[in-house]
Enzyme design. Sequence first.
Site, PDB file in Angstrom:
ATOM      1  N   ASP A  50       0.831  -1.207   0.000  1.00 35.82           N
ATOM      2  CA  ASP A  50       0.000   0.000   0.000  1.00 35.82           C
ATOM      3  C   ASP A  50       0.869   1.261   0.000  1.00 35.82           C
ATOM      4  O   ASP A  50       2.035   1.209   0.409  1.00 35.82           O
ATOM      5  CB  ASP A  50      -0.883   0.045   1.254  1.00 35.82           C
ATOM      6  CG  ASP A  50      -1.897  -1.088   1.276  1.00 35.82           C
ATOM      7  OD1 ASP A  50      -2.158  -1.659   0.215  1.00 35.82           O
ATOM      8  OD2 ASP A  50      -2.399  -1.388   2.376  1.00 35.82           O
TER       9      ASP A  50
HETATM   10  N1  URA Z   1      -1.632  -5.647   4.140  1.00 35.07           N
HETATM   11  C1  URA Z   1      -1.976  -4.335   4.133  1.00 35.07           C
HETATM   12  O1  URA Z   1      -2.964  -3.930   4.738  1.00 35.07           O
HETATM   13  N2  URA Z   1      -1.176  -3.491   3.421  1.00 35.07           N
HETATM   14  C2  URA Z   1      -0.052  -3.878   2.757  1.00 35.07           C
HETATM   15  O2  URA Z   1       0.647  -3.051   2.148  1.00 35.07           O
HETATM   16  C3  URA Z   1       0.288  -5.239   2.788  1.00 35.07           C
HETATM   17  C4  URA Z   1      -0.525  -6.115   3.486  1.00 35.07           C
END
Ligand code: URA
Length: 241
Positions: free
Chosen positions: A112
């Site tokens: 993310d």
């Molecule tokens: N889970 C999440 O919420 N974000 C990420 O970037 C990876 C796994």
Amino acid sequence: MKSKRTRLDRFISMQLSVNSRDVKLMLAQKRIVVDGSIASDTQQLIDEFSHVVFDNKVLQSNSPRYIMMNKPIGVVSATKDEQHKTVIDLLANIALLSLKECANLHIVGRLDLNSSGLLLLTNDGRWSRRLTSPEKKITKLYRVTVENIITDDYVQAFAEGMYFSFEGITTRPVKLEIISDHVAELSLVEGRYHQIKRMFGRFRNPVLKLHRMAVGNLLLDPELSPGQCRMLTPSEVNYIG
Ligand code: URA
């Protein structure tokens, strides 16, 4: 993300706009060289990384590329984005690869916008499919910092899996190790949309920091500061999972 095998005769006929009889003749005349050897079989299979030469003219020459990045917070795991800098923009600035090669890369398992850590990029679709295939069950290790105290009941809830009604699935068991009141490490074998944030969300516990430390056997190189990248070594490419 293609890495399909193609028949050599079809490839030559497309590249040189000739028919299959012409290709046969070219092969008989020993004018086509694949990966350093004279080709003779019309049915020989080649892939995107086969080096193909006709009359000393290179028709195809791509090298497989495998890159590890320490993704910084605030950069998007995408090849293009209207709003934010992407990991490909970062890579292009570093000039580890040419711009053309950067454009052919894809991301193996996104992070993310506000997550950081180990991100893999490649132009080898077969390799990335192997890494992300559910059967392989390659673990991804994360360190998470959350707003409220993590209690022991999280460990069982994460191990049992949680039902995500939007996708209609129950998450696979997640191993959660409590490091301190607000910090835990988790091993995931899948990567559902915002999975970790949604799992802590069940406890109304907002994620403040999320950092990927490893994918399979491959640890994020501690020498890489946020935004830096390096090529994987051949043994890292082979033994990651
Ligand atoms: N889970 C999440 O919420 N974000 C990420 O970037 C990876 C796994």
